[in-house]
Design a protein around this motif. Structure first.
Motif, PDB file in Angstrom:
ATOM      1  N   VAL A  43       0.826  -1.208   0.000  1.00 14.67           N
ATOM      2  CA  VAL A  43       0.000   0.000   0.000  1.00 14.67           C
ATOM      3  C   VAL A  43       0.860   1.257   0.000  1.00 14.67           C
ATOM      4  O   VAL A  43       0.576   2.214  -0.712  1.00 14.67           O
ATOM      5  CB  VAL A  43      -0.958  -0.014   1.212  1.00 14.67           C
ATOM      6  N   THR A  44       1.919   1.260   0.778  1.00 18.55           N
ATOM      7  CA  THR A  44       2.733   2.469   0.909  1.00 18.55           C
ATOM      8  C   THR A  44       3.988   2.448   0.045  1.00 18.55           C
ATOM      9  O   THR A  44       4.866   3.293   0.223  1.00 18.55           O
ATOM     10  CB  THR A  44       3.143   2.671   2.368  1.00 18.55           C
ATOM     11  N   LEU A  45       4.088   1.503  -0.851  1.00 19.46           N
ATOM     12  CA  LEU A  45       5.202   1.417  -1.808  1.00 19.46           C
ATOM     13  C   LEU A  45       6.572   1.358  -1.138  1.00 19.46           C
ATOM     14  O   LEU A  45       7.488   2.099  -1.465  1.00 19.46           O
ATOM     15  CB  LEU A  45       5.149   2.588  -2.786  1.00 19.46           C
ATOM     16  N   GLY A  46       6.710   0.502  -0.168  1.00 19.87           N
ATOM     17  CA  GLY A  46       8.013   0.258   0.427  1.00 19.87           C
ATOM     18  C   GLY A  46       8.186   0.749   1.844  1.00 19.87           C
ATOM     19  O   GLY A  46       9.178   0.429   2.486  1.00 19.87           O
ATOM     20  N   PHE A  47       7.248   1.530   2.366  1.00 18.85           N
ATOM     21  CA  PHE A  47       7.398   2.026   3.729  1.00 18.85           C
ATOM     22  C   PHE A  47       7.358   0.886   4.742  1.00 18.85           C
ATOM     23  O   PHE A  47       8.066   0.913   5.746  1.00 18.85           O
ATOM     24  CB  PHE A  47       6.324   3.060   4.062  1.00 18.85           C
ATOM     25  N   GLY A  48       6.550  -0.117   4.494  1.00 22.27           N
ATOM     26  CA  GLY A  48       6.461  -1.253   5.402  1.00 22.27           C
ATOM     27  C   GLY A  48       7.780  -1.995   5.510  1.00 22.27           C
ATOM     28  O   GLY A  48       8.175  -2.436   6.593  1.00 22.27           O
ATOM     29  N   PHE A  49       8.473  -2.133   4.389  1.00 23.85           N
ATOM     30  CA  PHE A  49       9.779  -2.802   4.406  1.00 23.85           C
ATOM     31  C   PHE A  49      10.797  -1.975   5.184  1.00 23.85           C
ATOM     32  O   PHE A  49      11.587  -2.521   5.953  1.00 23.85           O
ATOM     33  CB  PHE A  49      10.267  -3.041   2.977  1.00 23.85           C
ATOM     34  N   ALA A  50      10.754  -0.665   5.006  1.00 17.92           N
ATOM     35  CA  ALA A  50      11.656   0.208   5.761  1.00 17.92           C
ATOM     36  C   ALA A  50      11.347   0.131   7.252  1.00 17.92           C
ATOM     37  O   ALA A  50      12.260   0.094   8.084  1.00 17.92           O
ATOM     38  CB  ALA A  50      11.534   1.645   5.264  1.00 17.92           C
ATOM     39  N   LEU A  51      10.075   0.086   7.606  1.00 15.51           N
ATOM     40  CA  LEU A  51       9.686  -0.060   9.004  1.00 15.51           C
ATOM     41  C   LEU A  51      10.160  -1.393   9.562  1.00 15.51           C
ATOM     42  O   LEU A  51      10.648  -1.474  10.694  1.00 15.51           O
ATOM     43  CB  LEU A  51       8.166   0.064   9.141  1.00 15.51           C
ATOM     44  N   TYR A  52      10.033  -2.445   8.774  1.00 15.03           N
ATOM     45  CA  TYR A  52      10.489  -3.779   9.185  1.00 15.03           C
ATOM     46  C   TYR A  52      11.993  -3.772   9.458  1.00 15.03           C
ATOM     47  O   TYR A  52      12.454  -4.318  10.461  1.00 15.03           O
ATOM     48  CB  TYR A  52      10.139  -4.785   8.093  1.00 15.03           C
ATOM     49  N   LEU A  53      12.777  -3.162   8.579  1.00 14.58           N
ATOM     50  CA  LEU A  53      14.222  -3.099   8.780  1.00 14.58           C
ATOM     51  C   LEU A  53      14.573  -2.282  10.017  1.00 14.58           C
ATOM     52  O   LEU A  53      15.485  -2.630  10.767  1.00 14.58           O
ATOM     53  CB  LEU A  53      14.904  -2.521   7.547  1.00 14.58           C
ATOM     54  N   PHE A  54      13.845  -1.190  10.240  1.00 13.58           N
ATOM     55  CA  PHE A  54      14.080  -0.375  11.428  1.00 13.58           C
ATOM     56  C   PHE A  54      13.793  -1.179  12.699  1.00 13.58           C
ATOM     57  O   PHE A  54      14.562  -1.140  13.657  1.00 13.58           O
ATOM     58  CB  PHE A  54      13.222   0.887  11.389  1.00 13.58           C
ATOM     59  N   LEU A  55      12.693  -1.918  12.722  1.00 11.40           N
ATOM     60  CA  LEU A  55      12.352  -2.717  13.897  1.00 11.40           C
ATOM     61  C   LEU A  55      13.363  -3.842  14.119  1.00 11.40           C
ATOM     62  O   LEU A  55      13.702  -4.157  15.265  1.00 11.40           O
ATOM     63  CB  LEU A  55      10.941  -3.282  13.762  1.00 11.40           C
ATOM     64  N   ALA A  56      13.851  -4.441  13.042  1.00 15.67           N
ATOM     65  CA  ALA A  56      14.876  -5.484  13.176  1.00 15.67           C
ATOM     66  C   ALA A  56      16.151  -4.904  13.786  1.00 15.67           C
ATOM     67  O   ALA A  56      16.770  -5.508  14.669  1.00 15.67           O
ATOM     68  CB  ALA A  56      15.166  -6.102  11.817  1.00 15.67           C
ATOM     69  N   PHE A  57      16.532  -3.722  13.330  1.00 21.61           N
ATOM     70  CA  PHE A  57      17.709  -3.049  13.874  1.00 21.61           C
ATOM     71  C   PHE A  57      17.494  -2.709  15.343  1.00 21.61           C
ATOM     72  O   PHE A  57      18.372  -2.921  16.179  1.00 21.61           O
ATOM     73  CB  PHE A  57      18.006  -1.791  13.057  1.00 21.61           C
ATOM     74  N   ILE A  59      15.463  -4.120  17.574  1.00 19.57           N
ATOM     75  CA  ILE A  59      15.448  -5.324  18.400  1.00 19.57           C
ATOM     76  C   ILE A  59      16.866  -5.840  18.600  1.00 19.57           C
ATOM     77  O   ILE A  59      17.232  -6.269  19.702  1.00 19.57           O
ATOM     78  CB  ILE A  59      14.548  -6.402  17.764  1.00 19.57           C
ATOM     79  N   HIS A  60      17.686  -5.762  17.563  1.00 17.00           N
ATOM     80  CA  HIS A  60      19.071  -6.226  17.682  1.00 17.00           C
ATOM     81  C   HIS A  60      19.846  -5.357  18.681  1.00 17.00           C
ATOM     82  O   HIS A  60      20.577  -5.882  19.529  1.00 17.00           O
ATOM     83  CB  HIS A  60      19.749  -6.195  16.317  1.00 17.00           C
ATOM     84  N   ILE A  61      19.678  -4.052  18.607  1.00 17.35           N
ATOM     85  CA  ILE A  61      20.358  -3.150  19.535  1.00 17.35           C
ATOM     86  C   ILE A  61      19.868  -3.382  20.960  1.00 17.35           C
ATOM     87  O   ILE A  61      20.651  -3.405  21.911  1.00 17.35           O
ATOM     88  CB  ILE A  61      20.153  -1.674  19.120  1.00 17.35           C
TER      89      ILE A  61
END
Length: 75
Positions: A43-57, A59-61
């Motif tokens: 729906v947002t043309l890639g924002f969800g993937f960017a949010l997913y990567l941010f959350l993965a980062f 959680i790792h930190i």
């Protein structure tokens, strides 16, 4: 075909862990979190993937900073 399945299995093993942690935190099923990320990405043309990567980062930190210690003598 092994060339296709190796990266797929790698991402399934390590990538879905983010969704599992988010689902455990909110008390919902991981499948619902994965599907919502997919819909959000389309729906947002890639924002969800960017949010997913941010959350993965994030959680790792968090895992690096807050380690569980079993006793006082583990300092």
């Amino acid at each position: 075909m092994n060339v296709v399945y190796k990266p797929l299995l790698f991402f399934q093993k390590h990538g879905y862990y983010v969704c599992q942690r988010i689902a455990d935190r909110f008390g919902i099923r991981a499948k619902v979190v994965r599907i919502s990320f997919m819909y959000l990405t389309f729906v947002t043309l890639g924002f969800g993937f960017a949010l997913y990567l941010f959350l993965a980062f994030w959680i790792h930190i968090k895992d690096l900073l807050y380690t569980k210690r079993s006793s006082v003598f583990d300092l």
